[in-house]
Design a protein around this motif. Structure first.
Motif, PDB file in Angstrom:
ATOM      1  N   LEU A 156       0.291  -1.206   0.040  1.00 23.87           N
ATOM      2  CA  LEU A 156       0.043   0.253   0.131  1.00 23.87           C
ATOM      3  C   LEU A 156       0.798   1.035   0.402  1.00 23.87           C
ATOM      4  O   LEU A 156       0.424   2.340  -0.160  1.00 23.87           O
ATOM      5  N   THR A 157       2.219   0.964   0.563  1.00 27.63           N
ATOM      6  CA  THR A 157       2.697   2.202   0.773  1.00 27.63           C
ATOM      7  C   THR A 157       3.460   2.043  -1.069  1.00 27.63           C
ATOM      8  O   THR A 157       3.648   3.620  -0.753  1.00 27.63           O
ATOM      9  N   GLN A 158       3.754   1.738  -1.743  1.00 24.82           N
ATOM     10  CA  GLN A 158       3.361   2.299  -3.045  1.00 24.82           C
ATOM     11  C   GLN A 158       2.636   1.960  -3.969  1.00 24.82           C
ATOM     12  O   GLN A 158       2.320   2.435  -5.130  1.00 24.82           O
ATOM     13  N   SER A 159       1.498   2.362  -3.770  1.00 23.11           N
ATOM     14  CA  SER A 159      -0.183   2.622  -4.091  1.00 23.11           C
ATOM     15  C   SER A 159      -0.486   3.276  -4.844  1.00 23.11           C
ATOM     16  O   SER A 159      -1.316   3.593  -5.154  1.00 23.11           O
TER      17      SER A 159
ATOM     18  N   ALA B 215      -5.835  12.676 -12.452  1.00 22.02           N
ATOM     19  CA  ALA B 215      -6.139  12.532 -10.884  1.00 22.02           C
ATOM     20  C   ALA B 215      -5.040  12.124 -10.019  1.00 22.02           C
ATOM     21  O   ALA B 215      -5.883  11.022 -10.502  1.00 22.02           O
ATOM     22  N   LYS B 216      -5.152  11.990  -9.112  1.00 24.77           N
ATOM     23  CA  LYS B 216      -4.709  11.194  -8.203  1.00 24.77           C
ATOM     24  C   LYS B 216      -6.168  10.587  -6.966  1.00 24.77           C
ATOM     25  O   LYS B 216      -6.726  11.533  -6.551  1.00 24.77           O
ATOM     26  N   GLN B 217      -6.104   9.188  -7.153  1.00 24.97           N
ATOM     27  CA  GLN B 217      -6.940   9.058  -6.639  1.00 24.97           C
ATOM     28  C   GLN B 217      -6.691   8.562  -4.812  1.00 24.97           C
ATOM     29  O   GLN B 217      -5.809   9.191  -4.457  1.00 24.97           O
ATOM     30  N   ASN B 218      -7.758   8.683  -4.000  1.00 25.66           N
ATOM     31  CA  ASN B 218      -8.071   9.136  -2.483  1.00 25.66           C
ATOM     32  C   ASN B 218      -7.325   7.861  -1.615  1.00 25.66           C
ATOM     33  O   ASN B 218      -6.681   7.515  -0.346  1.00 25.66           O
ATOM     34  N   VAL B 219      -7.398   6.631  -2.124  1.00 21.65           N
ATOM     35  CA  VAL B 219      -8.104   5.522  -1.411  1.00 21.65           C
ATOM     36  C   VAL B 219      -6.635   4.094  -2.438  1.00 21.65           C
ATOM     37  O   VAL B 219      -6.927   3.911  -3.306  1.00 21.65           O
ATOM     38  N   PRO B 220      -5.735   4.139  -1.264  1.00 21.13           N
ATOM     39  CA  PRO B 220      -4.864   2.409  -2.538  1.00 21.13           C
ATOM     40  C   PRO B 220      -5.699   1.999  -2.360  1.00 21.13           C
ATOM     41  O   PRO B 220      -5.721   0.924  -1.928  1.00 21.13           O
ATOM     42  N   ARG B 221      -5.800   1.321  -3.893  1.00 20.97           N
ATOM     43  CA  ARG B 221      -6.301  -0.629  -4.109  1.00 20.97           C
ATOM     44  C   ARG B 221      -4.811  -1.100  -4.178  1.00 20.97           C
ATOM     45  O   ARG B 221      -4.487  -1.040  -5.773  1.00 20.97           O
TER      46      ARG B 221
END
Length: 495
Positions: free
Chosen positions: A330-333, A351-357
């Motif tokens: 997740l730290t790289q996502s 745009a950059k999403q807010n939730v790492p998936r």
């Protein structure tokens, strides 16, 4: 008539029915105010416009033999309805974790396989349908053997092809099979093939042949990109033609791939993927209309990714989101999304999403042109339930409107679309709804519908006759103006 329904000939079946991405702030992500009630490992857009999620035991062995739920999400209302999984012959819930799926021509979702046991995983032979109108599960005949991580593909005949996955004993299932409601036992199997990867990314070609792109879940078992030709009877073997040129072929683990829009161009793109812990930004494209199809390098992603998703947008671009530079990290996502424009052959960071998936995440196109993202399961029992929706830049522009269009179409049919923007329409597109899991989606394709003529208020167009291009079933019909801005979709059934 009954005899013809049982005909093994695979070509006969009667159970049928250039915008550059914007870099301004008009595109956006929105985390919804409510969560998914289950981990959405499997997601499909139903012909009602609602989204179907299911997960079975959801990568949690402690949930074996518990009453697994599935849910239908009404995106517009923000509500969920629940369905209990059907029971097996021992009155235990059928575990649909890591099944495969694609749509029948009538809009029902075929779900094949699932989990019999964990560690090692054994595959279930179960066969099910999910009805989008009644929102209920229906049992069909089981397959000839189990499948965990199978690939399911709808053919131009409307029949359902299934390949690979771990069988009832945990071994690779080497015997492809086909489902038809008119087969006496539901499923007919072919002679065994070589080992094909789990969740192999497959695409139906205009010839009726099938292409394995080189993307899959896990290792490739030594398989390379291949064109498969189905024989006319089930006693003959499937034949294979190797497609060469794929860069970094060992990086197919949770890569993703798409049939680039429009489907008539017959170009498949493979995007990213991993080997070991590391992801690649590799992008390759193959022209499958060529006499000797060969992958060639395309502009790479701006960010290396695995566990990501690719979605065809109605402006005929490819949207890529989710995923990580490192396996399940997740730290790289937290990566910005990217959009590929086939006309300019370039990627644009958006745009950059807010939730790492990462692992077990999904993304799919909604009928209004937005993209819903969900899921994420980097470790067992760590479940990402937040929902997030991406609105492309075209959502903030003035959009064309479909006033009326047929709700049913036949192959080769000319038809009329009423729209006040008729004089300014560039494209008419049919987009097949997604049914996705593990970065794999055999369903989505964008079919160009040529414009014959127009007046001030209507378009005259023709659906081409090749049912391998526009696979029978339900589609979203979009029109796009000369700036590439798409309408909201209407639904139509091609049969």
């Amino acid at each position: 008539m009954t005899q013809s329904h049982n005909n093994p000939n695979l070509l006969e079946e009667t159970d049928l029915g250039t915008l550059i991405a914007q870099t301004n702030t008009t595109d956006k992500w929105q985390v919804l105010s409510y969560n998914a009630p289950i981990l959405p490992i499997h997601a499909a857009l139903l012909r009602t416009g609602k989204v179907f999620f299911f997960c079975g035991s959801g990568n949690d062995p402690s949930r074996l033999n518990t009453p697994y739920d599935s849910v239908v999400w009404d995106v517009n209302k923000g509500t969920f309805t629940r369905q209990k999984a059907p029971l097996d012959s021992n009155n235990q819930p059928i575990d649909l974790f890591c099944a495969g799926h694609s749509f029948r021509p009538d809009g029902r979702l075929v779900v094949a396989g699932g989990t019999l046991r964990y560690d090692p995983f054994y595959g279930s032979p179960s066969g099910l349908l999910f009805d989008p109108i009644t929102e209920k599960w229906v049992k069909i005949a089981p397959m000839n053997n189990g499948r965990w991580y199978p690939t399911v593909l709808t053919l131009g005949s409307g029949r359902i092809f299934v390949i690979s996955g771990a069988d009832k004993d945990g071994n690779v299932n080497k015997q492809p099979e086909i489902y038809s409601a008119f087969f006496p036992n539901g499923w007919n199997a072919f002679p065994t093939t070589r080992s094909y990867p789990e969740y192999a990314n497959l695409f139906l070609l205009n010839s009726g042949k099938i292409f394995y792109s080189g993307a899959q879940m896990g290792g490739n078992f030594g398989a390379v990109p291949t064109i498969l030709t189905l024989p006319e009877t089930f006693t003959e073997p499937i034949t294979e033609q190797v497609v060469s040129g794929l860069q970094d072929p060992s990086f197919g683990n949770q890569a993703t791939s798409v049939l680039l829009p429009p489907a008539q161009d017959q170009k498949v793109m493979i995007i990213g993927g991993g080997s070991g812990k590391n992801a690649t930004n590799r992008v390759n494209i193959v022209d499958l209309k060529a006499s000797n199809p060969t992958y060639v390098a395309a502009q790479p992603l701006n960010y290396a990714r695995m566990h990501h998703n690719a979605v065809l947008l109605p402006d005929r671009t490819v949207f890529v989101c989710n995923g990580s530079k490192m396996n399940e990290d997740l730290t790289q996502s937290m990566l910005p999304a990217e959009i590929y424009n086939p006309a300019t052959k370039t990627w644009t960071v958006v745009a950059k999403q807010n939730v790492p998936r990462v692992y077990h995440s999904v993304a799919l196109l909604l009928p209004d042109g937005r993209v819903a993202t969900a899921g994420g399961n980097p470790r067992r029992t760590i479940n990402e339930l937040r929902l997030e929706i991406y609105s492309p830049a075209y959502m903030s522009r003035s959009r064309p409107i479909i006033q009326s269009a047929p709700q049913a179409l036949k192959y080769g049919q000319q038809f009329t679309i009423q729209t006040p923007q008729a004089g300014n329409i560039k494209w008419v597109s049919l987009i097949r709804p997604m049914a996705t899991t593990h970065s794999c989606d055999t369903e989505q394709r964008l079919v160009d519908v040529p414009i014959n003529s127009r007046n001030a208020t209507s378009l005259n167009v023709t659906l081409r006759a090749n049912r391998n291009i526009a696979v029978p079933g339900w589609y979203m019909l979009f029109i796009s103006d000369n700036n590439g801005t798409p309408s909201v979709a209407t639904w139509t059934q091609v049969s």
